[in-house]
Design an enzyme around this catalytic site. Sequence first.
Site, PDB file in Angstrom:
ATOM      1  N   GLN A  36       0.821  -1.214   0.000  1.00 35.00           N
ATOM      2  CA  GLN A  36       0.000   0.000   0.000  1.00 35.00           C
ATOM      3  C   GLN A  36       0.853   1.261   0.000  1.00 35.00           C
ATOM      4  O   GLN A  36       0.506   2.266   0.600  1.00 35.00           O
ATOM      5  CB  GLN A  36      -0.923   0.005   1.236  1.00 35.00           C
ATOM      6  CG  GLN A  36      -1.796  -1.223   1.368  1.00 35.00           C
ATOM      7  CD  GLN A  36      -2.703  -1.434   0.170  1.00 35.00           C
ATOM      8  OE1 GLN A  36      -3.315  -0.493  -0.328  1.00 35.00           O
ATOM      9  NE2 GLN A  36      -2.782  -2.665  -0.308  1.00 35.00           N
ATOM     10  N   CYS A  37       1.955   1.216  -0.692  1.00 36.48           N
ATOM     11  CA  CYS A  37       2.937   2.306  -0.694  1.00 36.48           C
ATOM     12  C   CYS A  37       2.917   3.018  -2.044  1.00 36.48           C
ATOM     13  O   CYS A  37       2.569   2.420  -3.063  1.00 36.48           O
ATOM     14  CB  CYS A  37       4.320   1.693  -0.439  1.00 36.48           C
ATOM     15  SG  CYS A  37       5.701   2.840  -0.488  1.00 36.48           S
ATOM     16  N   GLY A  38       3.307   4.276  -2.056  1.00 33.22           N
ATOM     17  CA  GLY A  38       3.421   5.001  -3.312  1.00 33.22           C
ATOM     18  C   GLY A  38       4.424   4.361  -4.257  1.00 33.22           C
ATOM     19  O   GLY A  38       4.357   4.532  -5.471  1.00 33.22           O
ATOM     20  N   THR A  40       4.787   1.051  -4.495  1.00 35.10           N
ATOM     21  CA  THR A  40       4.331  -0.305  -4.800  1.00 35.10           C
ATOM     22  C   THR A  40       4.385  -0.636  -6.292  1.00 35.10           C
ATOM     23  O   THR A  40       4.726  -1.769  -6.653  1.00 35.10           O
ATOM     24  CB  THR A  40       2.920  -0.547  -4.215  1.00 35.10           C
ATOM     25  OG1 THR A  40       2.991  -0.362  -2.793  1.00 35.10           O
ATOM     26  CG2 THR A  40       2.410  -1.944  -4.506  1.00 35.10           C
TER      27      THR A  40
END
Length: 162
Positions: A36-38, A40
């Site tokens: 759920q990371c920028g 990803t």
Amino acid sequence: MTQTIYDFSVTDIQGNQVAMEQFRNKVLLIVNTASQCGFTPQYKALEALYRQYREQGLVILGFPCNQFGAQEQAAEQEIQSFCELNFGVTFPLFAKIEVNGQQAHPLYQYLKSRAKGVLGTEKIKWNFTKFLVDGQGKVVARFAPTTKPESLAPKIAALLKR
């Protein structure tokens, strides 16, 4: 006795123990990941690198970590499904670990001590920090989360030719 990367074992995403020794003579790109990371979307570029160079000896190792903004809260099976479905990931994924602090996995303690970050810090700043390891197990470089995986291709190719 000096430790090497091959002295460690890790747990894969299915819960099996994996000796790092099995990666001897392979070039490794070791990455702490999150779903759920920028950053990803880097999974897609990491998979492209893996497909491009795996026959020549590259192995990418993905280590999910929930230490940065709680961006990896899913269980291992969900993480694996997410990576396969959304990014076609076929490179090895491992059980969730911590990369900083008292509970940091010994492999990551080793990697951070061999390749320090900005201003000489060992602490990992965010998801998708990358460590490049040569075929003899030497940690040769550390790359920031903002470093695009595709930009590592020349360095990987050079190590594969050694």
